[in-house]
Design a protein around this motif. Structure first.
Motif, mmCIF file in Angstrom:
data_model
loop_
_atom_site.group_PDB
_atom_site.id
_atom_site.type_symbol
_atom_site.label_atom_id
_atom_site.label_comp_id
_atom_site.label_asym_id
_atom_site.label_seq_id
_atom_site.Cartn_x
_atom_site.Cartn_y
_atom_site.Cartn_z
ATOM 1 N N ASP A 21 0.819 -1.212 0.000
ATOM 2 C CA ASP A 21 0.000 0.000 0.000
ATOM 3 C C ASP A 21 0.852 1.262 0.000
ATOM 4 O O ASP A 21 0.548 2.238 -0.692
ATOM 5 C CB ASP A 21 -1.001 0.005 1.161
ATOM 6 C CG ASP A 21 -0.368 -0.180 2.536
ATOM 7 O OD1 ASP A 21 0.872 -0.344 2.625
ATOM 8 O OD2 ASP A 21 -1.126 -0.173 3.537
ATOM 9 N N VAL A 24 2.340 1.752 -3.549
ATOM 10 C CA VAL A 24 1.340 2.239 -4.495
ATOM 11 C C VAL A 24 1.025 3.711 -4.248
ATOM 12 O O VAL A 24 0.963 4.522 -5.191
ATOM 13 C CB VAL A 24 0.061 1.384 -4.401
ATOM 14 C CG1 VAL A 24 -1.086 2.030 -5.178
ATOM 15 C CG2 VAL A 24 0.316 -0.019 -4.927
ATOM 16 N N GLU A 25 0.824 4.079 -3.001
ATOM 17 C CA GLU A 25 0.494 5.468 -2.671
ATOM 18 C C GLU A 25 1.578 6.431 -3.153
ATOM 19 O O GLU A 25 1.285 7.477 -3.740
ATOM 20 C CB GLU A 25 0.302 5.615 -1.162
ATOM 21 C CG GLU A 25 -0.995 5.005 -0.643
ATOM 22 C CD GLU A 25 -1.079 5.069 0.866
ATOM 23 O OE1 GLU A 25 -0.278 5.817 1.484
ATOM 24 O OE2 GLU A 25 -1.928 4.366 1.443
ATOM 25 N N ALA A 27 3.876 5.930 -5.517
ATOM 26 C CA ALA A 27 3.955 5.952 -6.980
ATOM 27 C C ALA A 27 2.847 6.824 -7.562
ATOM 28 O O ALA A 27 3.076 7.633 -8.471
ATOM 29 C CB ALA A 27 3.875 4.539 -7.529
ATOM 30 N N GLU A 28 1.631 6.669 -7.042
ATOM 31 C CA GLU A 28 0.497 7.440 -7.545
ATOM 32 C C GLU A 28 0.638 8.930 -7.248
ATOM 33 O O GLU A 28 0.133 9.766 -8.004
ATOM 34 C CB GLU A 28 -0.806 6.900 -6.947
ATOM 35 C CG GLU A 28 -1.187 5.511 -7.458
ATOM 36 C CD GLU A 28 -2.476 4.994 -6.846
ATOM 37 O OE1 GLU A 28 -2.909 5.571 -5.815
ATOM 38 O OE2 GLU A 28 -3.030 4.020 -7.374
ATOM 39 N N ALA A 29 1.327 9.259 -6.158
ATOM 40 C CA ALA A 29 1.501 10.660 -5.770
ATOM 41 C C ALA A 29 2.708 11.305 -6.439
ATOM 42 O O ALA A 29 3.008 12.474 -6.182
ATOM 43 C CB ALA A 29 1.641 10.758 -4.247
ATOM 44 N N ALA A 36 9.084 4.767 -10.760
ATOM 45 C CA ALA A 36 7.864 4.797 -11.577
ATOM 46 C C ALA A 36 8.177 4.895 -13.064
ATOM 47 O O ALA A 36 7.400 4.411 -13.899
ATOM 48 C CB ALA A 36 6.975 5.960 -11.153
ATOM 49 N N CYS A 43 2.920 1.618 -12.690
ATOM 50 C CA CYS A 43 2.213 1.031 -11.545
ATOM 51 C C CYS A 43 2.909 -0.234 -11.034
ATOM 52 O O CYS A 43 3.465 -1.008 -11.810
ATOM 53 C CB CYS A 43 0.780 0.659 -11.931
ATOM 54 S SG CYS A 43 -0.215 2.043 -12.517
#
Length: 269
Positions: A21, A24-25, A27-29, A36, A43
């Motif tokens: 988690d 993922v957080e 990478a998305e931010a 990335a 992802c």
């Protein structure tokens, strides 16, 4: 993999203890720009760890059992020992006739090198010598260990030296166990204190620290030829999740891990 082995260099990086988690957080931010850039689609893939702590998980991975996709299988494996009745060995799987992948790659002409991190790679006793002992060449220094705030930088510098000293025609299997996410990691977050201890936030800060330096490792690993690369966690860890703390336990925060594999092209970093 049956075509990759023997043609390309190989890099396996385990981000020891990294939670799915948190990976993922970040990478998305946009907080993991260097990682990335290589993750397929930017992802992480969700997978299940083959073990709940470092020793068990690496024993499995070195036998060809990388983290398993988090969906019903069977899932063909990249690497597998020749084993009658294996349902996860496919036509594209690299099959080796050895008790472990490291020995199998050595038999295929690879120079196998381990740059250790956590205690199971420190060679300070019998237990800490088992995993690095699988490799033709293994490296560990206190500067690479969990207590060092600059552990990954030191590991990368050693990896750069290893690659630079190899003959041009020698294929390489380089394994790096990154200890930065493992406790203690509080020192990676500005303002955090030893007394307050580790937290999900300091875990995230440790991953950002790794991201700042991993580009150098990727550049070194692909400096001679194309390099097939696997980056994954061996297990996660709990920070009070549902009352659980740590790992070597059966909580989702431990069993669910980030995974990615990709090719690094020479001069592309």
């Amino acid at each position: 993999m049956s075509q990759v082995v023997g043609r390309d260099d190989l890099l396996l990086v385990t981000l020891d203890t990294l939670r799915f988690d948190v990976a993922v957080e970040l990478a998305e931010a946009g907080r993991l720009p260097n990682l990335a850039a290589h993750l397929p689609g930017g992802c992480w893939e969700e997978r299940h760890a083959p073990g709940s702590f470092t020793y068990a998980s690496h024993q499995a991975m070195f036998a060809g059992f990388l983290p398993t996709p988090a969906a019903p299988g069977p899932h063909p494996r990249l690497f597998a020992a020749r084993f009658e009745g294996s349902e996860s060995t496919a036509s594209r799987t690299y099959v080796f006739d050895a008790p472990d992948l490291v020995s199998g790659l050595a038999d295929a002409g690879y120079r196998t090198v381990c740059v250790g991190g956590v205690g199971f790679f420190n060679k300070r006793g019998a237990l800490g010598s088992v995993l690095p002992g699988m490799f033709q060449e293994s490296h560990w220094e206190p500067e690479f260990g969990v207590a060092s705030p600059t552990s990954f930088e030191a590991q990368v510098a050693r990896a750069e030296r290893i690659v630079a000293e190899l003959p041009a025609g020698q294929r390489l299997f380089l394994f790096v166990n990154v200890p930065s996410l493992h406790q203690p990691n509080w020192f990676h977050l500005p303002g955090a204190t030893r007394e307050a201890g580790d937290s999900r936030a300091t875990h995230a800060a440790a991953l950002e620290y790794v991201d700042r330096h991993i580009g150098r490792l990727f550049t070194a690993a692909s400096s001679r030829r194309r390099c097939f690369t696997i980056v994954c966690s061996d297990h996660g860890t709990a920070y009070g999740d549902d009352g659980w703390t740590g790992h070597r336990l059966g909580h989702e925060s431990v069993w669910t891990v980030p995974y990615a594999h990709f090719f690094l092209e020479p001069g592309a970093h």
